[in-house]
Design a protein around this motif. Structure first.
Motif, PDB file in Angstrom:
ATOM      1  N   ASP A  85       0.804  -1.211   0.000  1.00  0.00           N
ATOM      2  CA  ASP A  85       0.000   0.000   0.000  1.00  0.00           C
ATOM      3  C   ASP A  85       0.841   1.266   0.000  1.00  0.00           C
ATOM      4  O   ASP A  85       0.528   2.225  -0.687  1.00  0.00           O
ATOM      5  CB  ASP A  85      -0.938   0.021   1.217  1.00  0.00           C
ATOM      6  CG  ASP A  85      -2.090  -0.963   1.061  1.00  0.00           C
ATOM      7  OD1 ASP A  85      -2.301  -1.471  -0.057  1.00  0.00           O
ATOM      8  OD2 ASP A  85      -2.787  -1.206   2.060  1.00  0.00           O
ATOM      9  N   ILE A  88       1.967   2.389  -3.428  1.00  0.00           N
ATOM     10  CA  ILE A  88       0.975   2.749  -4.431  1.00  0.00           C
ATOM     11  C   ILE A  88       0.660   4.230  -4.264  1.00  0.00           C
ATOM     12  O   ILE A  88       0.085   4.639  -3.249  1.00  0.00           O
ATOM     13  CB  ILE A  88      -0.313   1.902  -4.284  1.00  0.00           C
ATOM     14  CG1 ILE A  88       0.021   0.429  -4.500  1.00  0.00           C
ATOM     15  CG2 ILE A  88      -1.370   2.364  -5.270  1.00  0.00           C
ATOM     16  CD1 ILE A  88      -1.126  -0.510  -4.236  1.00  0.00           C
ATOM     17  N   ALA A  90      -1.022   7.770  -4.200  1.00  0.00           N
ATOM     18  CA  ALA A  90      -2.412   8.204  -4.030  1.00  0.00           C
ATOM     19  C   ALA A  90      -2.979   8.712  -5.351  1.00  0.00           C
ATOM     20  O   ALA A  90      -4.173   8.533  -5.633  1.00  0.00           O
ATOM     21  CB  ALA A  90      -2.502   9.277  -2.948  1.00  0.00           C
ATOM     22  N   ASP A  92      -2.379   7.549  -8.317  1.00  0.00           N
ATOM     23  CA  ASP A  92      -2.790   6.394  -9.111  1.00  0.00           C
ATOM     24  C   ASP A  92      -4.136   5.855  -8.634  1.00  0.00           C
ATOM     25  O   ASP A  92      -4.999   5.499  -9.441  1.00  0.00           O
ATOM     26  CB  ASP A  92      -1.738   5.281  -9.045  1.00  0.00           C
ATOM     27  CG  ASP A  92      -0.471   5.625  -9.819  1.00  0.00           C
ATOM     28  OD1 ASP A  92      -0.416   6.720 -10.417  1.00  0.00           O
ATOM     29  OD2 ASP A  92       0.457   4.807  -9.814  1.00  0.00           O
ATOM     30  N   VAL A  93      -4.316   5.815  -7.310  1.00  0.00           N
ATOM     31  CA  VAL A  93      -5.598   5.359  -6.756  1.00  0.00           C
ATOM     32  C   VAL A  93      -6.713   6.292  -7.227  1.00  0.00           C
ATOM     33  O   VAL A  93      -7.778   5.840  -7.657  1.00  0.00           O
ATOM     34  CB  VAL A  93      -5.544   5.294  -5.210  1.00  0.00           C
ATOM     35  CG1 VAL A  93      -6.920   4.980  -4.634  1.00  0.00           C
ATOM     36  CG2 VAL A  93      -4.519   4.269  -4.747  1.00  0.00           C
ATOM     37  N   THR A  97     -10.016   5.331  -9.447  1.00  0.00           N
ATOM     38  CA  THR A  97     -11.374   5.551  -8.928  1.00  0.00           C
ATOM     39  C   THR A  97     -12.169   6.457  -9.853  1.00  0.00           C
ATOM     40  O   THR A  97     -13.348   6.203 -10.102  1.00  0.00           O
ATOM     41  CB  THR A  97     -11.361   6.151  -7.506  1.00  0.00           C
ATOM     42  OG1 THR A  97     -10.660   7.380  -7.507  1.00  0.00           O
ATOM     43  CG2 THR A  97     -10.754   5.201  -6.503  1.00  0.00           C
ATOM     44  N   GLU A 104     -11.980   3.593  -3.198  1.00  0.00           N
ATOM     45  CA  GLU A 104     -10.527   3.692  -3.056  1.00  0.00           C
ATOM     46  C   GLU A 104      -9.918   2.342  -2.677  1.00  0.00           C
ATOM     47  O   GLU A 104      -8.864   1.975  -3.187  1.00  0.00           O
ATOM     48  CB  GLU A 104     -10.160   4.750  -2.008  1.00  0.00           C
ATOM     49  CG  GLU A 104     -10.302   6.161  -2.516  1.00  0.00           C
ATOM     50  CD  GLU A 104      -9.725   7.187  -1.558  1.00  0.00           C
ATOM     51  OE1 GLU A 104      -8.857   6.827  -0.730  1.00  0.00           O
ATOM     52  OE2 GLU A 104     -10.145   8.347  -1.646  1.00  0.00           O
ATOM     53  N   ASP A 105     -10.593   1.611  -1.800  1.00  0.00           N
ATOM     54  CA  ASP A 105     -10.084   0.301  -1.390  1.00  0.00           C
ATOM     55  C   ASP A 105     -10.016  -0.665  -2.573  1.00  0.00           C
ATOM     56  O   ASP A 105      -9.032  -1.388  -2.744  1.00  0.00           O
ATOM     57  CB  ASP A 105     -10.943  -0.300  -0.275  1.00  0.00           C
ATOM     58  CG  ASP A 105     -10.756   0.419   1.050  1.00  0.00           C
ATOM     59  OD1 ASP A 105      -9.716   1.099   1.224  1.00  0.00           O
ATOM     60  OD2 ASP A 105     -11.643   0.291   1.920  1.00  0.00           O
ATOM     61  N   ARG A 108      -7.210   0.453  -4.895  1.00  0.00           N
ATOM     62  CA  ARG A 108      -5.904   0.114  -4.318  1.00  0.00           C
ATOM     63  C   ARG A 108      -5.629  -1.386  -4.475  1.00  0.00           C
ATOM     64  O   ARG A 108      -4.538  -1.798  -4.848  1.00  0.00           O
ATOM     65  CB  ARG A 108      -5.871   0.519  -2.847  1.00  0.00           C
ATOM     66  CG  ARG A 108      -4.509   0.400  -2.200  1.00  0.00           C
ATOM     67  CD  ARG A 108      -4.494   0.935  -0.779  1.00  0.00           C
ATOM     68  NE  ARG A 108      -5.070   2.256  -0.622  1.00  0.00           N
ATOM     69  CZ  ARG A 108      -4.456   3.403  -0.921  1.00  0.00           C
ATOM     70  NH1 ARG A 108      -3.236   3.363  -1.391  1.00  0.00           N
ATOM     71  NH2 ARG A 108      -5.043   4.559  -0.735  1.00  0.00           N
ATOM     72  N   GLU A 109      -6.645  -2.217  -4.219  1.00  0.00           N
ATOM     73  CA  GLU A 109      -6.492  -3.671  -4.358  1.00  0.00           C
ATOM     74  C   GLU A 109      -6.201  -4.048  -5.817  1.00  0.00           C
ATOM     75  O   GLU A 109      -5.337  -4.884  -6.090  1.00  0.00           O
ATOM     76  CB  GLU A 109      -7.755  -4.382  -3.870  1.00  0.00           C
ATOM     77  CG  GLU A 109      -7.703  -5.895  -3.980  1.00  0.00           C
ATOM     78  CD  GLU A 109      -6.627  -6.537  -3.108  1.00  0.00           C
ATOM     79  OE1 GLU A 109      -6.161  -7.634  -3.468  1.00  0.00           O
ATOM     80  OE2 GLU A 109      -6.245  -5.940  -2.085  1.00  0.00           O
ATOM     81  N   LEU A 111      -4.796  -2.158  -8.093  1.00  0.00           N
ATOM     82  CA  LEU A 111      -3.429  -1.716  -8.386  1.00  0.00           C
ATOM     83  C   LEU A 111      -2.400  -2.666  -7.776  1.00  0.00           C
ATOM     84  O   LEU A 111      -1.387  -2.975  -8.394  1.00  0.00           O
ATOM     85  CB  LEU A 111      -3.200  -0.291  -7.873  1.00  0.00           C
ATOM     86  CG  LEU A 111      -3.785   0.812  -8.751  1.00  0.00           C
ATOM     87  CD1 LEU A 111      -3.909   2.118  -7.983  1.00  0.00           C
ATOM     88  CD2 LEU A 111      -2.945   1.000  -9.998  1.00  0.00           C
ATOM     89  N   ARG A 112      -2.670  -3.132  -6.570  1.00  0.00           N
ATOM     90  CA  ARG A 112      -1.756  -4.077  -5.914  1.00  0.00           C
ATOM     91  C   ARG A 112      -1.669  -5.363  -6.738  1.00  0.00           C
ATOM     92  O   ARG A 112      -0.581  -5.868  -7.005  1.00  0.00           O
ATOM     93  CB  ARG A 112      -2.238  -4.378  -4.498  1.00  0.00           C
ATOM     94  CG  ARG A 112      -1.240  -5.163  -3.681  1.00  0.00           C
ATOM     95  CD  ARG A 112      -1.690  -5.435  -2.250  1.00  0.00           C
ATOM     96  NE  ARG A 112      -2.143  -4.267  -1.547  1.00  0.00           N
ATOM     97  CZ  ARG A 112      -3.419  -4.038  -1.168  1.00  0.00           C
ATOM     98  NH1 ARG A 112      -4.339  -4.932  -1.415  1.00  0.00           N
ATOM     99  NH2 ARG A 112      -3.752  -2.945  -0.527  1.00  0.00           N
TER     100      ARG A 112
END
Length: 130
Positions: A85, A88, A90, A92-93, A97, A104-105, A108-109, A111-112
């Motif tokens: 996290d 990554i 912010a 990009d998140v 979104t 956002e969660d 983020r997931e 992207l991970r």
């Protein structure tokens, strides 16, 4: 043994002797070195790393103070490290979104799972049923 008196040695003479013996060394501009054992991870930030080639083998010398972490606090055993996290951005998140309407969660997931690749993360979220 090496160089003149005074207990020191001449680095140029040492380098010349090493070359005569077929030993080459190169300083590497390493930003981080991680050594994983079954029990812990040794993380050297800002370490001095020298690559030494002798008799057809490469050896790496690491000089620095490691930070010790418990095993498993980084990558899962046998798998490449997924982007954490903190790695990554912010921005990009936010892009993911805005493009997909995902939380956002979820962004983020995605992207991970995509190792930080924006296009892959967007494709994954757009392909999921809403």
């Amino acid at each position: 043994m090496f160089g003149g008196g005074g207990g020191g040695f001449d680095p140029r003479k040492m380098e010349q002797m090493m070359k005569q013996m077929g030993i080459e060394s190169e300083d590497l501009d390493a930003t981080e070195v991680v050594i994983r054992t079954p029990d812990e991870e040794l993380v050297f930030a800002d370490a001095d790393v020298t690559k030494i080639q002798a008799q057809g083998q490469e050896t790496y010398q690491i000089v620095g103070e490691p930070e010790t972490r418990e095993a498993g606090s980084g990558a899962d055993a046998g798998e490449d490290a997924a982007i954490e996290d903190a790695d990554i951005p912010a921005d990009d998140v936010e892009i993911v979104t805005m493009r997909t309407g995902a939380s956002e969660d979820d962004a983020r997931e995605a992207l991970r799972e995509a190792d930080g690749d924006l296009a892959t993360a967007v494709e994954k979220l757009e392909a999921e049923p809403k």
